[in-house]
Each structure stands twice: as C-alpha cells, then as structure tokens.
Scaffold this motif. Structure first.
Motif, short mmCIF file in Angstrom:
data_model
loop_
_atom_site.label_atom_id
_atom_site.label_comp_id
_atom_site.label_asym_id
_atom_site.label_seq_id
_atom_site.Cartn_x
_atom_site.Cartn_y
_atom_site.Cartn_z
N ASN A 69 20.42 -0.52 -9.67
CA ASN A 69 21.88 -1.25 -10.23
C ASN A 69 21.27 -2.25 -10.67
O ASN A 69 21.50 -2.61 -11.89
CB ASN A 69 22.14 -1.32 -9.01
N LEU A 70 19.86 -2.66 -10.93
CA LEU A 70 19.32 -3.74 -11.51
C LEU A 70 19.25 -3.49 -12.69
O LEU A 70 18.94 -4.06 -14.11
CB LEU A 70 17.61 -4.67 -11.22
N MET A 71 18.14 -2.64 -12.39
CA MET A 71 17.87 -1.77 -14.31
C MET A 71 18.64 -1.06 -15.01
O MET A 71 19.06 -1.02 -16.06
CB MET A 71 17.00 -0.83 -13.70
N ALA A 72 20.29 -0.63 -14.18
CA ALA A 72 20.80 -0.12 -15.00
C ALA A 72 21.85 -0.68 -15.87
O ALA A 72 22.50 -0.39 -16.12
CB ALA A 72 21.96 1.02 -14.11
N MET A 76 20.29 -4.68 -19.76
CA MET A 76 18.59 -4.38 -20.36
C MET A 76 18.60 -3.57 -21.35
O MET A 76 17.38 -3.96 -22.32
CB MET A 76 18.77 -3.37 -18.48
N SER A 77 19.37 -2.51 -21.81
CA SER A 77 18.44 -2.27 -23.43
C SER A 77 18.24 -3.09 -24.05
O SER A 77 17.24 -2.69 -24.64
CB SER A 77 20.14 -1.50 -23.88
N GLU A 114 23.04 -10.54 -14.86
CA GLU A 114 23.53 -11.40 -14.18
C GLU A 114 22.53 -10.73 -12.42
O GLU A 114 23.32 -11.91 -11.85
CB GLU A 114 24.86 -11.47 -13.87
N GLU A 115 22.37 -9.72 -12.54
CA GLU A 115 21.87 -9.32 -10.86
C GLU A 115 20.89 -9.51 -10.81
O GLU A 115 19.99 -10.09 -9.65
CB GLU A 115 21.77 -7.21 -11.40
N VAL A 157 9.77 0.92 -12.65
CA VAL A 157 9.00 0.91 -13.82
C VAL A 157 10.08 0.53 -14.73
O VAL A 157 10.65 1.36 -15.68
CB VAL A 157 7.93 1.15 -14.55
N PHE A 158 9.88 -0.44 -15.33
CA PHE A 158 11.51 -0.63 -17.01
C PHE A 158 9.87 -0.69 -17.91
O PHE A 158 9.57 -1.96 -18.15
CB PHE A 158 11.65 -1.53 -16.66
#
Length: 158
Positions: A69-72, A76-77, A114-115, A157-158
């Motif tokens: 959820n953090l990465m989605a 994040m884009s 905000e996460e 990984v991001f």
C-alpha cells in the motif's frame, strides 16, 4: 550567518538515483562497491525507515500489504527519479527499509505519500563512514537472508 544549504533535489541527484536503480536491477556481484561509487553526499542522501505500529501487526500477509500500500500510493509515480528503496518485512512482522534520495532529505516523498507518516525516519551519514557502510550493506544485501538476526520474509524494491 544564514544557512544557504540547498534542500532541493538536483538533476545530478536524479541521474545518480537512476544509475543506482539500473545497477541494483542488474544484481551485480560487487553491489556495495558500486553503490558507494554512485553515492554523492552533496547530491543524495540515505535514510532508514521503521514502521511505527509493528506491535499491531497480526500476520505476514497483512504486514506485507502495508508495504504494498505504501508503494502503491498515487504520489509515488512522481518519485520514480527521486528515490530508490528496499523495504523488508521481517519474521517478527516488523518493517524496515533503506532509502536513497535525490537531495538531502525525504521531504518530497513525505509530500507525495502521506502513508510515510506511519514510519520513523533517520538519516545515515551524510559521510560514508564504516558504520554507515555497514548499516547500508545490512539492509541492501542481508546476510543469510537476515537483518539483526531476524529472517526477511518479503522484500519490496522501489
């Protein structure tokens, strides 16, 4: 005297983050040496994060979902060229991560997602001391699949 430190990201920092992502994706044998040849304390920074509510986690799937959820998050884009992250979910349902940022701090990430407020953040360095190098290596390439003696159950990984 007024502080004139630039707190913004730079084109050079973006190129360093992009280069590091390509190096990491290639799974090079000499990963840490290449990381330190990429790192520039004037253009980039390294931060750790720890999930603040780990005591509330009840199972592995839900804990992994917190990272997913953090990465989605839609913001994040905008962070693709601004940061690299490796985030681990550990056997005791703790979440720990290492982030490599374009610029001196994660403020752009905080604004985009905000996460991030559910995590505690701490900078490593900026100088690449032996202790900083050890801490980065521990998170980037866990020995025997463990961090601080705890088995890594999932890595994002991001």
């Amino acid at each position: 005297m007024a502080d004139t430190t630039d707190t913004t990201s730079t084109a050079n920092g973006a190129e360093l983050v992009k280069a590091w992502k390509a190096t990491f994706a290639a799974k090079d044998d000499d990963l840490m040496t290449k990381f330190w040849s990429t790192y520039d304390s004037e253009a980039t920074s390294i931060w750790t994060m720890v999930y603040d509510e780990a005591d509330s986690n009840e199972n592995l799937n839900d804990t992994v979902e917190i990272v997913t959820n953090l990465m989605a998050q839609s913001g994040m884009s905008s962070m693709t060229d601004e940061c690299f992250a490796v985030v681990h979910t550990l056997e005791n349902l703790e979440i720990e991560g290492l982030w490599f940022f374009n610029g001196p701090d994660p403020e752009k990430l905080f604004s985009a997602n905000e996460e991030t407020s559910w995590f505690s953040w701490a900078q490593l360095g900026p100088d690449a001391t032996d202790l900083v190098k050890e801490a980065v290596a521990k998170m980037m390439v866990p020995v025997d699949g463990k961090i601080n003696g705890k088995v890594v159950k999932n890595t994002t990984v991001f």
